[in-house]
Every structure is written in C-alpha cells, then in structure tokens.
Design a protein around this motif. Structure first.
Motif, PDB file in Angstrom:
ATOM      1  N   SER A  64      39.363  43.741  35.795  1.00 54.36           N
ATOM      2  CA  SER A  64      38.609  43.778  37.057  1.00 54.36           C
ATOM      3  C   SER A  64      38.307  42.370  37.564  1.00 54.36           C
ATOM      4  O   SER A  64      38.089  42.170  38.763  1.00 54.36           O
ATOM      5  CB  SER A  64      37.303  44.559  36.857  1.00 54.36           C
ATOM      6  N   ILE A  65      38.295  41.394  36.646  1.00 50.32           N
ATOM      7  CA  ILE A  65      38.099  39.993  37.044  1.00 50.32           C
ATOM      8  C   ILE A  65      39.436  39.336  37.377  1.00 50.32           C
ATOM      9  O   ILE A  65      39.539  38.520  38.294  1.00 50.32           O
ATOM     10  CB  ILE A  65      37.385  39.219  35.921  1.00 50.32           C
ATOM     11  N   GLN A  66      40.488  39.722  36.622  1.00 48.13           N
ATOM     12  CA  GLN A  66      41.787  39.070  36.807  1.00 48.13           C
ATOM     13  C   GLN A  66      42.360  39.309  38.204  1.00 48.13           C
ATOM     14  O   GLN A  66      42.917  38.387  38.818  1.00 48.13           O
ATOM     15  CB  GLN A  66      42.782  39.593  35.761  1.00 48.13           C
ATOM     16  N   ALA A  69      40.714  37.266  40.698  1.00 45.28           N
ATOM     17  CA  ALA A  69      40.965  35.868  40.315  1.00 45.28           C
ATOM     18  C   ALA A  69      42.344  35.420  40.796  1.00 45.28           C
ATOM     19  O   ALA A  69      42.532  34.260  41.185  1.00 45.28           O
ATOM     20  CB  ALA A  69      40.839  35.702  38.807  1.00 45.28           C
ATOM     21  N   GLY A 177      34.379  45.891  39.699  1.00 45.38           N
ATOM     22  CA  GLY A 177      34.532  44.533  39.185  1.00 45.38           C
ATOM     23  C   GLY A 177      35.141  43.608  40.227  1.00 45.38           C
ATOM     24  O   GLY A 177      34.719  42.447  40.375  1.00 45.38           O
ATOM     25  N   ASN A 178      36.150  44.129  40.959  1.00 49.30           N
ATOM     26  CA  ASN A 178      36.750  43.344  42.043  1.00 49.30           C
ATOM     27  C   ASN A 178      35.700  42.950  43.077  1.00 49.30           C
ATOM     28  O   ASN A 178      35.634  41.797  43.537  1.00 49.30           O
ATOM     29  CB  ASN A 178      37.848  44.151  42.730  1.00 49.30           C
ATOM     30  N   PHE A 181      33.191  40.271  41.620  1.00 53.25           N
ATOM     31  CA  PHE A 181      33.786  38.935  41.558  1.00 53.25           C
ATOM     32  C   PHE A 181      33.904  38.332  42.958  1.00 53.25           C
ATOM     33  O   PHE A 181      33.566  37.157  43.199  1.00 53.25           O
ATOM     34  CB  PHE A 181      35.162  39.013  40.898  1.00 53.25           C
TER      35      PHE A 181
END
Length: 621
Positions: A64-66, A69, A177-178, A181
C-alpha cells in the motif's frame, strides 16, 4: 421439539405443487450494514493460517506504500533531473525507480498467492462446519428447511465470504494505504492545498451514508432472492417425475421465470444504485481537482509554490482520489459478504430442536435378543400445537412383530419415527428395554436399528458400497450371505456386474424392486434388534414378494419389529395388530381376532381384500 416461529412480515412465494419457495425467520436477511461482530468471527477462521495471514497483512501494508511511492518517485524524477536537465542523475534515478517497481511486483505475487490460499482455507473450514451442523440436525429440521437453501449456503454464500476474505479486506488495505501515503506527501508539499482535500471528507461521508443503507437492503434482498431460485431449482429437479406426470412443465417454467424476474429486479436496482454512487464519487474527485488547479495555479503564479511541487502534489492528488471508486466497489462486495456471513452463521449456530440428554448413556446390545418397546400415554405432534398422536399406549415384547394399520394420516409413521428416536414424544413416556428414550443415546439406538422404507435412498456408487453403508467393515462374503438369507442373491448377481454394478443417484439403473431388495439386504447386514418396515414391500411385485415372505420371517424371528403395510400378507402373522384412526389407538389384537371382532379393522379388510385379490395379494389400509 421447539415450535416453529413465524414472522408476520414474511411473504411466501408459492409456485405450485412442485415448485415453491418461502422465506422464514431462518432465511430472512438482517438489513443492516457492516457488522464488526461478524467480521471478527469470520477472521477467526484464519487462526489456523495465522502465520500466513500475518505475513499477508505485512505484505499488504508494504504494498500500500509502494504503489504511491512509485508515483511519487516518478514525480520527483520529472520535477528534479528532467526539469533541471541533470542528465547524469537521470539514469540513477530511473534505475532506482526500476528496482522499486520490481520489489512492488514481487510483493504483489505473494499478496495474491497468500490471499487465495487464505481464502481457500476459510472456505474449506466453513463448508465443513456447515456439513457438520446439518449432520447433527434431527429430522424435523429437514422437514422445514429446503435442500436448495442448504446448497445455497454451501455454494453462493460461502463464495461471497471467500471474496470478503481474500479480496475486500486486503484490497481495501491497499487502497486506504495509498490514500494515507498520498495525504502525507500532499500535506508535506503544501498544507493549504491539502486543506482543500480535507474539506472533501465530510461531503464524501454524506454521500456514502446516503447510499449505504439502500445498498445494504438491496444486496441482502438480492442474495435472498437467489437463494429462493436455488431452492426452487433443487425442488423442481427432485420432483421432475411429478412435473412431467401432470404436464406442468410450462406452468412451472413460467413460475420459475417469475422468480428469476424477481431476482433480476433486485440485481438491476442494486446495479443502478451502484451506478449512481460510483460516478458521484468520481465527480466529487474531478470537482476538487478542478478547484485545486485554480488554487494551485494561483499560488504558483504568485510564487507561493514551485511548479515541481505542484506537479508532485497533483500526482499525489490523483492517487488520493483514484482509490475512492475502488473502495466504493469493495464496500458493495463487503455488503454481499455480510449477507452471506449472516446466513451462513445463522445455519451454523442453529440449535437442534432437541438433542440427547448430556446424561444419556448407550443402550446395551445383548446378542440374539429383540428390544422391548413400550408406549405409555404417548402424545406427539410435528407442531406441538397440532398433535397427531393422542394417548397411545401399547407394549412390544422382545421378538414380537407389531403391525400398524390405518388410513393415511392416522399416525403410523409417527409411531415408527418415535420408536427410532427420530423425534421425541411431546407427552407421555416411551421406554426401550425399560429405559426412557431420553436417557438413551441416539447413536447407540440407531446401531441396533434396521429400517426399510417405501422410498429408500441409494447413493451414487456400486451396489456393494450401498449395502455396506449399514456396516462399512463388512466383507463381500458377509454381504452375499445377507442377500442369500433373503433369497435375493441371484437377483442381485444377475445385474451387469453383480454386486459391483455402478448405480446412479437415488438408485438410477435399478428397478424399484431391485432397490428395495438392496435395502432389505442392507438392513439385515447390521443384525438389528429392532426392525422397521415402512410399507417396505409395496413396490415389490407379487412373485418377488412371495420369495421374500419366508426370508422375512427369518429376518424378523427373535427381533422386535414394526410393520407398516397395505398388503395383508406382510402383517397376517403379526403378534399384534394396532389399528389407528386420527392418531388414536382404537383396536388391537391378532389379525384373526380383529376380523372376528367385526370392527374397524374388519371393515378395512372387507373393503380392500377383494380388490387386492384380483392383483394377486390381500391388502389392508
């Protein structure tokens, strides 16, 4: 046995003699949104896969962070090396972006794989629990719950839970998560523009709340209507002989189309509601992006933010708004999973109408002796408010044959159901070998019971496997010996592959008489102390029955038996004939005594004997 409660708000859907479905309190969905109690219980099924589940949660959080990112890294490359013409830094930046992309896709593989494996584990356990629940239910449960309902729980409802476990939960984590971030990056880049994004939250909450209740109602109504379709289909297939025999194909097809149309209306209403909600969410996203373009452009013109920061902000803004539509779709799937969970757990949690007393003990099984069965003022009703037996009292001594005679609905089948402990008396006392039936475990009694009914069930498999159902460890020679005692071994061996002949569902491939003979052999194989013959020879022709009479005398000798029959030949030699009328025992005695009495039994005998003599055997109702 507990009375069946009725919900005054239910509306049964009746579709004729064969095709019929109805809602009741066990099937009606509870119209409410996500329930955390159900969610916690559902995820309790992942305990056996706790390591994989925990690893999956960690992988999902990292992914969810990648994803944002990657977008952020792309915006940094554009606003940095590309915008400032730093060619030396560009290859290194792109290489870093590629490594991050490979790691992201690698984790995606494991997220997909673990989610599928976790979902399959939950589905497997749920289906096993449903089957275990159904197996422990008394016969009254199957009288009121349709086969199609149970099938629907095991198939469509459990599949909706699979989607909830392996897709909804983890996809939602990724989407939230997206958004988180992206929100952090936006707040870091420009808090003024970020406040515009935050201002959107109350509006989204209002829109979601407005549609949430309607989506919940329609989702549960859709799953319930599909359950009715499934139940009706199963009932129609089981009753196909009646449907074709009474030429109701067109009628039933039309009525079934009505159910399909009802289901389609709910589906369309659900689709229309979703088709309004999702575009509204996207419209809100586009509106706020337009607002941010105006405000961001103004701030850039006045030197309050760099063009590179604005580019990064808009990349993140798109990443913040894009998950909204996905989350809306996942919410719909979550509602479907909740509807399935409500129905599945309602079935799993269903309490049997009655269970063995915790203090009940096994019934001893002395070899070579019959069972003493005593009814003391027994009253019984499938619905306790509508008794079908009234103050029935009699005693079957060990080794005696008791014939039950009476018109349809007189209570014959109710007596044998009580003697077999498929039901419990509503009043009075039933004693087996001097012990109250409540103090005896059902399992131990059924181990000593041999039953042959008019409509006996045979499973798909070989004839030998079906006969061994009564005694799985029996050898083939023991099966042959049982058939030999019944003088039917030659008939069974005359089949294409003898005892190894494959038969279809419900005994397809065998004649009615052959199925009955197989069931007689199955009953004899267990060497029962109590034998119940429920119109067991009604489907056997006179010639075959003549062969069975001598064998049946050997089968019943030394065993207590209850015989329900229309043919006089099967009860002529009974030790007692019990004559029933509207649930009351009105006459008892031997056949000769009752004929001489010139009462109710004699009238039945005189009414039917001449007609059956013309068919080759005497009958009595």
């Amino acid at each position: 046995m507990k009375p069946r409660e009725k919900d005054p708000g239910l509306k049964p859907v009746e579709i004729g003699l064969v095709v019929r479905a109805e809602r009741n309190e066990e099937e009606e969905a509870q119209f409410r949104p996500l329930e955390w109690g159900l969610i916690r219980r559902l995820f309790a099924y992942t305990k056996t896969q706790s390591r994989k589940r925990n690893a999956l949660i960690v992988i999902t959080l990292v992914r969810s962070i990648q994803l944002p990112a990657l977008t952020w890294a792309m915006s940094v490359i554009i606003a940095g090396p590309i915008a400032h013409h730093h060619l030396g830094m560009l290859p290194w930046a792109v290489a870093g972006y590629g490594v991050l992309g490979l790691l992201t896709d690698g984790l995606f593989h494991f997220r997909q794989r673990y989610a599928l494996e976790l979902g399959e584990s939950v589905v497997k356990t749920l289906r096993a629990d449903i089957f275990r629940c159904v197996q422990r239910m008394p016969m009254s449960f199957f009288n009121r719950v349709k086969l199609g309902r149970i099938i629907s729980r095991v198939t469509s409802d459990v599949e909706s839970l699979r989607v909830g476990i392996q897709d909804v939960f983890f996809v939602s984590i990724v989407q939230f998560g997206n958004m988180l971030f992206a929100a952090v990056v936006m707040a870091w880049r420009d808090w003024v523009l970020f406040l515009v994004v935050v201002a959107m939250a109350p509006l989204l909450w209002v829109v979601n709340r407005k549609f949430r209740t309607r989506l919940s109602l329609l989702t549960r109504a859709t799953t319930e209507s599909f359950s009715r379709v499934t139940a009706t289909l199963a009932e129609s297939v089981n009753g196909m002989r009646v449907t074709q025999g009474f030429v109701r194909q067109q009628t039933n097809a039309g009525l079934f189309r009505n159910l399909l149309a009802d289901h389609a209306r709910y589906n369309i209403a659900l689709a229309r509601t979703s088709a309004i909600l999702v575009p509204l969410l996207e419209l809100n996203s586009q509106f706020f992006i337009a607002v941010m373009l105006l405000l961001g452009g103004w701030r850039t013109f006045h030197g309050q933010m760099e063009i590179g920061d604005l580019i990064q902000f808009f990349f993140m803004a798109n990443f913040f708004f894009a998950p909204i539509a996905t989350i809306g779709n996942q919410y719909n799937q979550a509602l479907i999973a909740m509807a399935g969970a409500e129905r599945v757990f309602r079935l799993i949690d269903a309490k049997p109408d009655w269970e063995d007393d915790p203090a009940a003990t096994p019934l001893p099984a002395p070899a070579g002796t019959g069972m003493r069965v005593e009814f003391r003022g027994v009253g019984f009703g499938y619905d306790p408010t509508k008794p079908v037996l009234h103050e029935v009292s009699f005693t079957a001594e060990p080794g005696q044959t008791i014939a039950l005679v009476g018109h349809t609905g007189s209570g014959k089948s109710s007596i044998i159901n009580l003697a077999a402990k498929f039901y419990l008396p509503t009043s009075g006392q039933l004693l087996l070998d001097g012990r109250d039936v409540h103090s005896i475990t059902s399992h131990s009694l059924h181990r000593q019971l041999g039953m042959v009914q008019q409509q006996n069930f045979l499973f798909t498999g070989t004839l030998l496997e079906n006969i061994r159902v009564a005694k799985p460890d029996a050898t083939e020679e023991e099966v042959r010996d049982a058939a030999r005692q019944l003088d039917c071994l030659d008939i069974l061996e005359a089949l294409p592959k003898g005892l190894h002949t494959e038969i279809g569902e419900r005994g397809a491939g065998l004649s009615v008489g052959q199925r009955q003979l197989a069931c007689f052999t199955r009953a004899l194989l267990v060497d029962p102390r109590l034998v119940i013959l429920d119109e067991a020879t009604s489907s056997i022709d006179a010639l075959t029955e003549a062969r069975l009479q001598k064998a049946l005398q050997a089968l019943l000798r030394g065993r207590t038996s209850f015989v329900v029959a229309h043919r006089l030949s099967t009860i002529r030699h009974a030790d007692q004939v019990l004559v029933l009328d509207q649930g009351r025992l009105i006459e008892r005695g031997t056949h000769a005594e009752l004929v001489a009495l010139r009462g109710h039994y004699a009238a039945l005998y005189e009414q039917f004997v001449q007609m059956d003599d013309r068919r080759g055997g005497s009958t009595v109702a």
